[in-house]
Motif scaffolding. Sequence first.
Motif, short mmCIF file in Angstrom:
data_model
loop_
_atom_site.label_atom_id
_atom_site.label_comp_id
_atom_site.label_asym_id
_atom_site.label_seq_id
_atom_site.Cartn_x
_atom_site.Cartn_y
_atom_site.Cartn_z
N GLY A 95 1.36 -1.07 -0.09
CA GLY A 95 0.09 0.28 -0.29
C GLY A 95 1.21 1.41 0.03
N LYS A 96 0.45 2.29 0.30
CA LYS A 96 1.28 4.35 0.32
C LYS A 96 1.89 3.65 1.24
N TYR A 97 1.94 3.59 3.26
CA TYR A 97 2.85 3.13 3.72
C TYR A 97 2.94 2.19 4.29
N LEU A 98 2.21 1.14 4.03
CA LEU A 98 2.24 -0.32 4.53
C LEU A 98 2.36 -1.84 3.86
N THR A 99 2.95 -2.46 4.45
CA THR A 99 3.04 -3.73 3.03
C THR A 99 2.59 -5.09 4.26
N TYR A 100 1.29 -5.29 3.42
CA TYR A 100 0.85 -6.17 4.21
C TYR A 100 1.58 -7.56 3.87
N ASN A 118 10.27 -1.82 8.64
CA ASN A 118 8.63 -2.72 9.79
C ASN A 118 7.42 -1.82 9.44
N HIS A 119 7.46 -1.05 8.59
CA HIS A 119 6.13 -0.75 8.07
C HIS A 119 5.09 -1.87 7.64
N VAL A 120 5.24 -2.84 8.42
CA VAL A 120 4.88 -4.31 7.48
C VAL A 120 3.35 -4.62 8.22
N LYS A 121 2.36 -5.35 8.17
CA LYS A 121 1.27 -5.81 8.94
C LYS A 121 1.08 -7.09 8.82
N VAL A 122 1.02 -7.65 9.84
CA VAL A 122 0.67 -9.81 8.76
C VAL A 122 -1.10 -9.59 8.86
N ASP A 124 -4.56 -11.43 8.06
CA ASP A 124 -5.58 -12.38 8.66
C ASP A 124 -6.61 -13.33 6.88
N SER A 125 -7.03 -11.92 6.75
CA SER A 125 -7.35 -12.48 5.35
C SER A 125 -6.65 -11.69 4.11
N ASN A 126 -7.03 -11.82 3.10
CA ASN A 126 -6.17 -11.11 1.69
C ASN A 126 -5.94 -10.15 1.64
N PHE A 127 -7.18 -8.27 1.52
CA PHE A 127 -6.94 -8.15 0.85
C PHE A 127 -7.63 -6.97 2.36
N PRO A 128 -6.27 -5.85 2.37
CA PRO A 128 -6.77 -4.91 3.67
C PRO A 128 -7.64 -3.72 3.20
#
Length: 183
Positions: A95-100, A118-122, A124-128
């Motif tokens: 995304g703009k600021y985060l990598t999922y 560390n601009h990362v979020k794990v 649970d589902s496929n798309f934010p």
Amino acid sequence: MKFIVADLDGTLLKRGERELNRNIISSIEYILSNNVAFAVSSGRTYVELKKFFAPFEKDIYFMANDGAITIYKEETLSEFPITKTFTSDSFALHGKYLTYIKTKDALLTRKILKQYHNHVKVLDSNFPDEPIYKITDYTKIKYDDLPLVYEDRSMKEYIAFGVDKGIALKNLLRHLDIPKEEC
């Protein structure tokens, strides 16, 4: 000349370098001091580019994710998000600021956390809920309904159809009202 655009990897940043060298920094300072606009165009994410160009963050244009998003002073000037639903069991969505990320591989998770500062979020589902500009898939699957922009032994990268660095540059020049002959 009113505008200069440069790629990062293999152009401003040579193989093996982890930061811009002093000559490149001096060149960008010179360009900006002469009231010439400067943009970096790269397959890298906005967060990665901001790290490399931190001294110039408020002065340059960022064409990130192979032209899928163009940003200036935190304002999105153009964007081409991926609208296709993506399913895989090992991937990163940028995304703009985060990598999922979604993966069960602990080593890959650590590598991604380091790479994207560390601009990362794990997931649970496929798309934010936010727009996604690039997908990095770490499986052997090939998706024919998305343009492949980069591939190596460990991953494949995809962006939306109809976008590339050249399209992003044309849009930015139009936005700035700068003829291509002045670029």
